[in-house]
Design an enzyme around this catalytic site. Structure first.
Site, short mmCIF file in Angstrom:
data_model
loop_
_atom_site.label_atom_id
_atom_site.label_comp_id
_atom_site.label_asym_id
_atom_site.label_seq_id
_atom_site.Cartn_x
_atom_site.Cartn_y
_atom_site.Cartn_z
N ARG A 91 0.82 -1.21 0.00
CA ARG A 91 0.00 0.00 0.00
C ARG A 91 0.85 1.26 0.00
O ARG A 91 0.48 2.27 -0.60
CB ARG A 91 -0.92 0.00 1.22
CG ARG A 91 -1.60 1.34 1.39
CD ARG A 91 -2.82 1.33 2.22
NE ARG A 91 -3.27 2.69 2.47
CZ ARG A 91 -4.22 3.30 1.81
NH1 ARG A 91 -4.87 2.67 0.87
NH2 ARG A 91 -4.56 4.54 2.09
N CYS A 115 -1.83 -4.59 2.93
CA CYS A 115 -2.73 -5.32 3.82
C CYS A 115 -4.18 -4.96 3.50
O CYS A 115 -4.51 -3.82 3.28
CB CYS A 115 -2.46 -4.93 5.27
SG CYS A 115 -0.92 -5.55 5.91
N ARG A 120 -9.62 1.34 2.69
CA ARG A 120 -8.39 2.14 2.55
C ARG A 120 -8.42 3.05 1.32
O ARG A 120 -7.59 2.93 0.41
CB ARG A 120 -7.15 1.24 2.54
CG ARG A 120 -6.97 0.50 3.84
CD ARG A 120 -5.67 -0.23 3.94
NE ARG A 120 -4.62 0.62 4.49
CZ ARG A 120 -3.47 0.15 4.97
NH1 ARG A 120 -3.23 -1.12 4.97
NH2 ARG A 120 -2.56 0.97 5.44
N PRO A 121 -9.37 3.98 1.30
CA PRO A 121 -9.42 4.90 0.15
C PRO A 121 -8.27 5.91 0.18
O PRO A 121 -7.55 6.01 1.18
CB PRO A 121 -10.75 5.64 0.36
CG PRO A 121 -11.06 5.51 1.81
CD PRO A 121 -10.37 4.28 2.32
N ASP A 304 -1.50 -0.42 14.78
CA ASP A 304 -0.55 -1.46 14.38
C ASP A 304 -0.13 -2.37 15.54
O ASP A 304 0.41 -3.46 15.30
CB ASP A 304 0.71 -0.82 13.76
CG ASP A 304 0.45 -0.31 12.35
OD1 ASP A 304 -0.62 -0.59 11.80
OD2 ASP A 304 1.33 0.38 11.81
N ARG A 396 6.94 -8.79 5.29
CA ARG A 396 6.84 -7.41 4.81
C ARG A 396 7.40 -6.42 5.85
O ARG A 396 7.85 -5.34 5.48
CB ARG A 396 5.37 -7.04 4.54
CG ARG A 396 4.80 -7.67 3.29
CD ARG A 396 3.41 -7.08 3.00
NE ARG A 396 3.44 -5.66 3.22
CZ ARG A 396 2.51 -4.97 3.88
NH1 ARG A 396 1.46 -5.56 4.36
NH2 ARG A 396 2.63 -3.67 4.05
C1 UD1 Z 1 -0.12 4.20 7.84
C2 UD1 Z 1 0.83 3.09 8.21
C3 UD1 Z 1 0.06 1.90 8.78
C4 UD1 Z 1 -0.80 2.36 9.95
C5 UD1 Z 1 -1.66 3.55 9.54
C6 UD1 Z 1 -2.43 4.15 10.72
C7 UD1 Z 1 2.67 3.35 6.67
C8 UD1 Z 1 3.43 2.80 5.54
N1 UD1 Z 1 1.57 2.68 7.02
O1 UD1 Z 1 -1.00 3.69 6.83
O2 UD1 Z 1 1.01 0.93 9.24
O3 UD1 Z 1 -1.64 1.30 10.35
O4 UD1 Z 1 -0.84 4.60 8.99
O5 UD1 Z 1 -1.57 4.53 11.72
O6 UD1 Z 1 3.07 4.32 7.29
N2 UD1 Z 1 -8.24 7.16 4.92
C9 UD1 Z 1 -9.24 7.67 4.13
N3 UD1 Z 1 -8.89 8.40 3.02
C10 UD1 Z 1 -7.58 8.65 2.71
C11 UD1 Z 1 -6.56 8.14 3.54
C12 UD1 Z 1 -6.93 7.39 4.64
O7 UD1 Z 1 -10.42 7.46 4.37
O8 UD1 Z 1 -7.33 9.32 1.70
C13 UD1 Z 1 -8.59 6.33 6.08
C14 UD1 Z 1 -8.11 4.88 5.90
O9 UD1 Z 1 -9.02 4.13 5.17
C15 UD1 Z 1 -7.99 4.42 7.33
C16 UD1 Z 1 -7.56 5.69 8.07
O10 UD1 Z 1 -7.90 6.78 7.22
O11 UD1 Z 1 -9.23 3.99 7.81
C17 UD1 Z 1 -6.07 5.73 8.39
O12 UD1 Z 1 -5.33 5.70 7.21
P1 UD1 Z 1 -3.89 6.37 7.07
O13 UD1 Z 1 -3.57 7.15 8.30
O14 UD1 Z 1 -3.84 7.06 5.77
O15 UD1 Z 1 -2.97 5.08 7.05
P2 UD1 Z 1 -1.89 4.69 5.98
O16 UD1 Z 1 -1.08 5.88 5.62
O17 UD1 Z 1 -2.50 3.88 4.92
#
Ligand code: UD1
Length: 415
Positions: A91, A115, A120-121, A304, A396
């Site tokens: 991702r 994952c 995860r939008p 996490d 990973r």
């Molecule tokens: C990062 C971490 C991951 C961790 C997560 C939350 C990395 C590589 N990965 O993932 O290990 O579990 O932070 O601490 O650093 N969301 C939206 N729209 C968006 C972006 C996010 O709705 O454009 C939602 C996601 O679906 C999720 C939540 O926001 O429910 C958190 O996502 P985000 O903080 O963006 O996590 P990641 O960056 O994917």
């Protein structure tokens, strides 16, 4: 397909070093796209996600090597597309979006893999980049981003402090025209580590790791040298394994402040935790339940660490309650833990863990990275043999997990 074979019931005792953070090294590797010249990254974990990031860098025209936990990247980007195959590997490949758009004014990619923790939008990433001047089109699942007039600084208020969106905006803003302000930015320490690296390269970023981040665009960035921050989730995994086996271990190479929301949970469990400098000693006693663990954005308890701590609490006396507020599908490890004898009921965001006397070995499968690590934690404390399949998920984010736990006295091998 490889498996981990774990013969449980051996106390973990000894000392181990926690390596560099996956969630820090991945955006930093992506950020090298913005630079001209060579970057040297120390304390780089040897994990499959890092190899995936290196494959993307190589595809883009950069050269990258990883030897003895030091990555060397020579940046010379000559294309702006990331093929679907590479996007699907993890991702975090979405983090290349801000960097590529910032560097080349273009980026073509498909939706990222990684994952499966729910939908995860990436709407926050896309909307923020649009406000900075990006134009986005979609055709057959491929997204094409361009910034015909260049990216410009903008005032952005995030609807949720997304880690990835905050990082993507920082990356896009480094070479943009003018000042970008991010309000309600994610405050995870990995974001501060990314900004530290970029500032060494010549970027002008202030406030990273706080709720408001300000980036003033500069005309170019050079390569730099940096040591990746310690992995706080790997630290929490070792702590959980010490708890589940009734062990006592010393962790070195950690940052205690990053574990401020995690340590009190282990203390409530009845563990003795003592920190000094970059070390932490944890000694498990009889485990008690923990009233309520709410996962929330940093500085609250990290999503996490939810699965590994749940595995430890499966055998604690009493009832523990988890509320998962970040991802909607993050209890996928529960059926496997139940198969091993745990008593866990999930209803929506809530998981209720009734502590049982002991777990028993079983044949189980990892379904995601941290859920897979939770199965290792459970298996190390269980009676009998556990065989864990689909361990590519675990690889990973954990460097040679069987070696690390074997050195602490765990009976774990790969086949
Ligand atoms: C990062 C971490 C991951 C961790 C997560 C939350 C990395 C590589 N990965 O993932 O290990 O579990 O932070 O601490 O650093 N969301 C939206 N729209 C968006 C972006 C996010 O709705 O454009 C939602 C996601 O679906 C999720 C939540 O926001 O429910 C958190 O996502 P985000 O903080 O963006 O996590 P990641 O960056 O994917």
């Amino acid at each position: 397909m490889q498996s981990l074979i774990v013969d449980g019931g051996n106390r973990l005792v000894g000392e181990t070093r926690v390596g560099g953070a996956k969630n820090s090294v991945l955006p930093i590797l992506a950020s090298t796209v913005l630079t001209d010249g060579e970057s040297v990254l120390h304390n780089c974990p040897v994990i499959s996600d890092v190899y995936s990031a290196e494959r993307i860098l190589t595809h883009l025209g950069c050269s990258s090597s990883l030897e003895e936990n030091t990555a060397i990247v020579k940046s010379s980007v000559n294309r702006y597309d990331i093929p679907e195959k590479l996007m699907c590997e993890m991702r975090s490949s979405i983090i290349f979006l801000g960097a590529l758009l910032g560097k080349t004014g273009r980026c073509t990619l498909s939706l990222p893999g990684g994952c499966e923790l729910g939908a995860r939008p990436i709407d926050i990433h896309i909307n923020s980049l649009k406000k900075m001047g990006a134009v986005v089109t979609e055709k057959f699942g491929t997204l094409d981003f361009s910034a015909p007039k260049g990216l410009c600084g903008s005032k952005l208020i995030l609807p949720f402090p997304s880690v990835g969106a905050t990082e993507n905006i920082i990356l896009a803003a480094c070479l943009a025209n003018g000042e970008t302000q991010i309000k309600n930015a994610a405050r995870e320490p990995e974001i501060a580590d990314l900004a530290d690296f970029l500032n060494k390269c010549g970027a002008k970023i202030t406030g990273a790791g706080e709720g408001t981040v300000i980036i003033n665009g500069v005309s170019s960035l050079k390569g730099s040298e940096h040591t990746i921050m310690p992995d706080r989730i790997v630290a929490a995994t070792y702590m959980s394994a010490a708890a589940s086996t009734g062990g006592e271990i010393r962790l070195t190479g950690i940052c205690r402040n990053d574990l401020d929301s995690v340590v009190p949970v282990f203390e409530e469990m009845g563990c003795y935790v003592y920190s000094y400098g970059d070390s932490m000693f944890i000694k498990a006693n009889k485990l008690h339940s923990v009233k309520k663990i709410l996962t929330m954005p940093y500085p609250a308890f990290p999503t996490d660490a939810q699965a590994v701590v749940m595995a430890a609490l499966a055998c604690a006396e009493g009832t523990s309650v988890f509320v998962e507020n970040i991802f909607e599908n993050r209890y996928q490890h529960v059926p496997a833990l139940t198969k091993m004898g745990a008593d866990i009921k999930v209803e929506g965001k809530v998981a209720i863990v009734e502590g049982v006397k002991s777990l028993s070995g079983a044949n189980v499968y990892a379904t995601d990275l941290r859920g897979g690590a939770a199965l290792v934690v459970a298996a190390l404390g269980a009676e009998g043999r556990t065989v864990i399949g689909n361990i590519h998920h675990i690889d990973r984010g954990y460097e040679n997990i069987e070696k690390s736990f074997s050195l602490l006295g765990g009976k774990i091998s790969r086949k």
